[in-house]
Design a protein around this motif. Structure first.
Motif, PDB file in Angstrom:
ATOM      1  N   ASP A 112       0.831  -1.209   0.000  1.00 23.56           N
ATOM      2  CA  ASP A 112       0.000   0.000   0.000  1.00 23.56           C
ATOM      3  C   ASP A 112       0.865   1.257   0.000  1.00 23.56           C
ATOM      4  O   ASP A 112       0.615   2.208  -0.750  1.00 23.56           O
ATOM      5  N   ILE A 113       1.891   1.268   0.817  1.00 21.80           N
ATOM      6  CA  ILE A 113       2.797   2.420   0.884  1.00 21.80           C
ATOM      7  C   ILE A 113       3.533   2.598  -0.440  1.00 21.80           C
ATOM      8  O   ILE A 113       3.690   3.717  -0.943  1.00 21.80           O
ATOM      9  N   GLU A 114       3.970   1.498  -1.030  1.00 20.25           N
ATOM     10  CA  GLU A 114       4.667   1.567  -2.317  1.00 20.25           C
ATOM     11  C   GLU A 114       3.758   2.150  -3.404  1.00 20.25           C
ATOM     12  O   GLU A 114       4.173   3.002  -4.192  1.00 20.25           O
ATOM     13  N   THR A 115       2.499   1.734  -3.420  1.00 17.85           N
ATOM     14  CA  THR A 115       1.532   2.272  -4.390  1.00 17.85           C
ATOM     15  C   THR A 115       1.344   3.767  -4.197  1.00 17.85           C
ATOM     16  O   THR A 115       1.346   4.537  -5.152  1.00 17.85           O
ATOM     17  N   ARG A 116       1.201   4.185  -2.955  1.00 22.10           N
ATOM     18  CA  ARG A 116       1.014   5.613  -2.667  1.00 22.10           C
ATOM     19  C   ARG A 116       2.241   6.425  -3.075  1.00 22.10           C
ATOM     20  O   ARG A 116       2.110   7.515  -3.648  1.00 22.10           O
ATOM     21  N   LEU A 117       3.420   5.916  -2.787  1.00 18.29           N
ATOM     22  CA  LEU A 117       4.641   6.625  -3.176  1.00 18.29           C
ATOM     23  C   LEU A 117       4.778   6.718  -4.696  1.00 18.29           C
ATOM     24  O   LEU A 117       5.191   7.758  -5.224  1.00 18.29           O
ATOM     25  N   ASN A 118       4.422   5.656  -5.396  1.00 15.19           N
ATOM     26  CA  ASN A 118       4.462   5.687  -6.860  1.00 15.19           C
ATOM     27  C   ASN A 118       3.474   6.702  -7.411  1.00 15.19           C
ATOM     28  O   ASN A 118       3.769   7.395  -8.396  1.00 15.19           O
ATOM     29  N   ASN A 119       2.302   6.805  -6.792  1.00 10.86           N
ATOM     30  CA  ASN A 119       1.312   7.804  -7.214  1.00 10.86           C
ATOM     31  C   ASN A 119       1.843   9.218  -7.000  1.00 10.86           C
ATOM     32  O   ASN A 119       1.704  10.072  -7.880  1.00 10.86           O
ATOM     33  N   ILE A 120       2.445   9.463  -5.862  1.00 12.22           N
ATOM     34  CA  ILE A 120       3.017  10.784  -5.573  1.00 12.22           C
ATOM     35  C   ILE A 120       4.127  11.097  -6.569  1.00 12.22           C
ATOM     36  O   ILE A 120       4.219  12.220  -7.085  1.00 12.22           O
TER      37      ILE A 120
END
Length: 112
Positions: free
Chosen positions: A11-19
């Protein structure tokens, strides 16, 4: 615990990729830079009588939703509509055609 950790990490990796994607878009998109420049110029013009705010180098992003709230003197249009019109006239060489960069919406789709 390990299952929750893997899910949290994903989940954190997905959010960081989105940012990262959004940041890259903001930094590299020339059309967005042109629109932001028009918004800044309009704000500086409107605040021209105020030395402290009349020549700003930037603005807070929270001002963007408020652009539609600033009405013309006769209440027939707003600042957002003006900015869109300026951007179409200045930057879209294919305006009025199906290939237009900023297609004009149907009148029924525009919120008044």
């Amino acid at each position: 615990f390990q299952n929750k950790f893997s899910d949290s990490l994903a989940d954190i990796e997905t959010r960081l990729n989105n940012i990262k994607s959004v940041s890259e878009f903001f930094m590299q998109n020339e059309n967005l830079k042109e629109i932001i420049a028009v918004i800044l110029a309009c704000g500086n013009y409107l605040n021209g009588g105020n030395k402290q705010r009349g020549q700003a180098d930037g603005f807070n992003i929270d001002i963007l939703p408020k652009l539609k709230d600033l009405k013309s003197k006769d209440n027939s249009t707003n600042l957002l509509a003006f900015i869109i019109k300026v951007c179409i006239l200045r930057f879209d060489e294919k305006r009025g055609t199906p290939e237009a960069q900023l297609p004009v919406p149907e009148p029924s789709d525009v919120e008044k």
